[in-house]
Design a protein around this motif. Structure first.
Motif, PDB file in Angstrom:
ATOM      1  N   GLY A  15      86.264  11.139  31.550  1.00  0.00           N
ATOM      2  CA  GLY A  15      84.947  10.948  32.118  1.00  0.00           C
ATOM      3  C   GLY A  15      84.969  10.006  33.309  1.00  0.00           C
ATOM      4  O   GLY A  15      86.041   9.646  33.823  1.00  0.00           O
ATOM      5  N   ALA A  16      83.792   9.589  33.741  1.00  0.00           N
ATOM      6  CA  ALA A  16      83.686   8.715  34.906  1.00  0.00           C
ATOM      7  C   ALA A  16      83.875   7.258  34.504  1.00  0.00           C
ATOM      8  O   ALA A  16      83.415   6.835  33.440  1.00  0.00           O
ATOM      9  CB  ALA A  16      82.323   8.891  35.559  1.00  0.00           C
ATOM     10  N   PRO A  17      84.556   6.467  35.342  1.00  0.00           N
ATOM     11  CA  PRO A  17      84.637   5.026  35.084  1.00  0.00           C
ATOM     12  C   PRO A  17      83.271   4.360  35.216  1.00  0.00           C
ATOM     13  O   PRO A  17      82.271   5.013  35.561  1.00  0.00           O
ATOM     14  CB  PRO A  17      85.597   4.526  36.168  1.00  0.00           C
ATOM     15  N   SER A  18      83.239   3.069  34.963  1.00  0.00           N
ATOM     16  CA  SER A  18      81.979   2.318  35.026  1.00  0.00           C
ATOM     17  C   SER A  18      81.312   2.407  36.388  1.00  0.00           C
ATOM     18  O   SER A  18      80.086   2.328  36.499  1.00  0.00           O
ATOM     19  CB  SER A  18      82.231   0.849  34.706  1.00  0.00           C
ATOM     20  N   GLY A  72      79.488  -1.947  35.798  1.00  0.00           N
ATOM     21  CA  GLY A  72      78.909  -1.246  36.936  1.00  0.00           C
ATOM     22  C   GLY A  72      78.081  -2.189  37.785  1.00  0.00           C
ATOM     23  O   GLY A  72      77.552  -3.188  37.297  1.00  0.00           O
ATOM     24  N   ARG A  73      77.998  -1.886  39.073  1.00  0.00           N
ATOM     25  CA  ARG A  73      77.150  -2.690  39.948  1.00  0.00           C
ATOM     26  C   ARG A  73      75.696  -2.576  39.481  1.00  0.00           C
ATOM     27  O   ARG A  73      75.200  -1.486  39.228  1.00  0.00           O
ATOM     28  CB  ARG A  73      77.307  -2.224  41.396  1.00  0.00           C
ATOM     29  N   TYR A  81      85.661   2.633  28.496  1.00  0.00           N
ATOM     30  CA  TYR A  81      86.927   1.900  28.555  1.00  0.00           C
ATOM     31  C   TYR A  81      88.116   2.809  28.874  1.00  0.00           C
ATOM     32  O   TYR A  81      88.990   2.458  29.670  1.00  0.00           O
ATOM     33  CB  TYR A  81      87.168   1.168  27.232  1.00  0.00           C
ATOM     34  N   ARG A  82      88.182   3.982  28.237  1.00  0.00           N
ATOM     35  CA  ARG A  82      89.323   4.868  28.496  1.00  0.00           C
ATOM     36  C   ARG A  82      89.329   5.346  29.945  1.00  0.00           C
ATOM     37  O   ARG A  82      90.382   5.365  30.600  1.00  0.00           O
ATOM     38  CB  ARG A  82      89.306   6.048  27.524  1.00  0.00           C
ATOM     39  N   ALA A  83      88.172   5.724  30.455  1.00  0.00           N
ATOM     40  CA  ALA A  83      88.099   6.162  31.846  1.00  0.00           C
ATOM     41  C   ALA A  83      88.470   5.026  32.796  1.00  0.00           C
ATOM     42  O   ALA A  83      89.152   5.242  33.808  1.00  0.00           O
ATOM     43  CB  ALA A  83      86.692   6.679  32.160  1.00  0.00           C
ATOM     44  N   ASN A  84      88.051   3.801  32.486  1.00  0.00           N
ATOM     45  CA  ASN A  84      88.358   2.665  33.358  1.00  0.00           C
ATOM     46  C   ASN A  84      89.859   2.426  33.467  1.00  0.00           C
ATOM     47  O   ASN A  84      90.410   2.266  34.569  1.00  0.00           O
ATOM     48  CB  ASN A  84      87.678   1.397  32.833  1.00  0.00           C
TER      49      ASN A  84
END
Length: 285
Positions: free
Chosen positions: A29-32, A52-53, A64-67
């Motif tokens: 998926g997408a990161p933060s 995320g901002r 966490y996994r995407a990050n």
């Protein structure tokens, strides 16, 4: 490449040359958020705001996994986690930094591994921190004028609520923890699975709820301390970039998967293997 995951109050890095925000696609998926890349004092850098901002992800919902996959996919080799934490020790006062060396994981609602059915792996978490990176980051913080405590156990709670008084006393008096936060698990476990050198700076913002002279956790007070900590964190990252080349690893982080994968080659799930291309490509070929 040195990657920095910024916690509450830290949403960018100052002074990056060739700075650009990049979108990274991952199988998880997408990161933060987008990842800020560039160079600082000649060192390739990547910065990811964990929440995320604008602080849009709660501790449980951080991807966490995407990050971790995204940072590895960009070429990161070392990851410095900068996290706001409460303190269980008088001497670890608000405004101080603690170089965590152990964790107790009390999270219950998060995906904590890249591996699973179709490709089972077990990595060691006995020594979860890259001590070479941790020592270098501690030196960088001291150069920034911060009071630094070497070593400490970080209790990772699920959140998003703060502890009850009974929990706070138990974590401090019975379990012997030093700081408490909500985000470094499963982040540290995933970084180990991805063979990344990982270290944590716990930035103390409060005394949780155990301290008889400081009362309950007050969000307004935490935010005020966060602002000072964030400035020190930015100075610490700049100093770390200057000395980064000397951060050796006695822990063997980069070979964590050497003997970890248990599933026989003929029994491995090709779909899962495809998702592991970045984090485990070294051992899966």
């Amino acid at each position: 490449m040195l990657a920095v995951i910024g916690g509450s109050g830290i949403y960018d890095i100052d002074g990056l040359e060739e700075a650009q925000w990049q979108s990274v696609d991952t199988p998880w998926g997408a990161p933060s958020d987008q990842i800020l890349t560039g160079r600082l004092h000649g060192v390739a850098m990547a910065f990811l705001p964990r929440h995320g901002r604008g602080h849009v992800h709660s501790p449980t919902d951080v991807p966490y996994r995407a990050n971790i996959d995204a940072l590895k996919r960009l070429g990161a080799t070392h990851v410095l986690s900068i996290s706001a934490c409460g303190s269980f020790r008088d001497e670890m006062a608000p405004g101080h930094f603690v170089m965590v060396d152990q964790y107790i994981d009390r999270t219950v609602s998060r995906e904590s591994s890249f591996f699973g059915t179709g490709c089972v792996a077990h990595v060691s978490m006995a020594h979860p921190i890259c001590m070479g990176l941790s020592r270098a980051a501690g030196d960088a913080a001291r150069q920034a004028g911060v009071t630094v405590h070497e070593g400490g156990t970080y209790l990772v709670m699920e959140g998003p609520q703060f502890s009850t008084l009974a929990e706070s006393r138990m974590y401090r008096e019975v379990w012997g923890c030093d700081v408490i936060g909500m985000t470094n698990m499963p982040e540290a476990k995933l970084a180990r699975e991805a063979e990344l050198h990982y270290a944590t700076i716990a930035m103390v913002t409060d005394y949780d709820s155990w301290h008889p002279d400081h009362g309950d956790v007050d969000v307004a007070s935490i935010v005020a301390v966060l602002q000072g900590n964030a400035a020190h964190a930015r100075d610490t990252v700049a100093n770390l970039a200057r000395i980064f080349g000397g951060a050796g690893c006695p822990t063997g982080c980069e070979t964590a998967l050497d003997f970890a994968i248990m599933t026989a080659p003929g029994k491995r799930d090709p779909v899962l293997l495809g998702k592991l291309d970045a984090v485990a490509g070294r051992v899966l070929g």
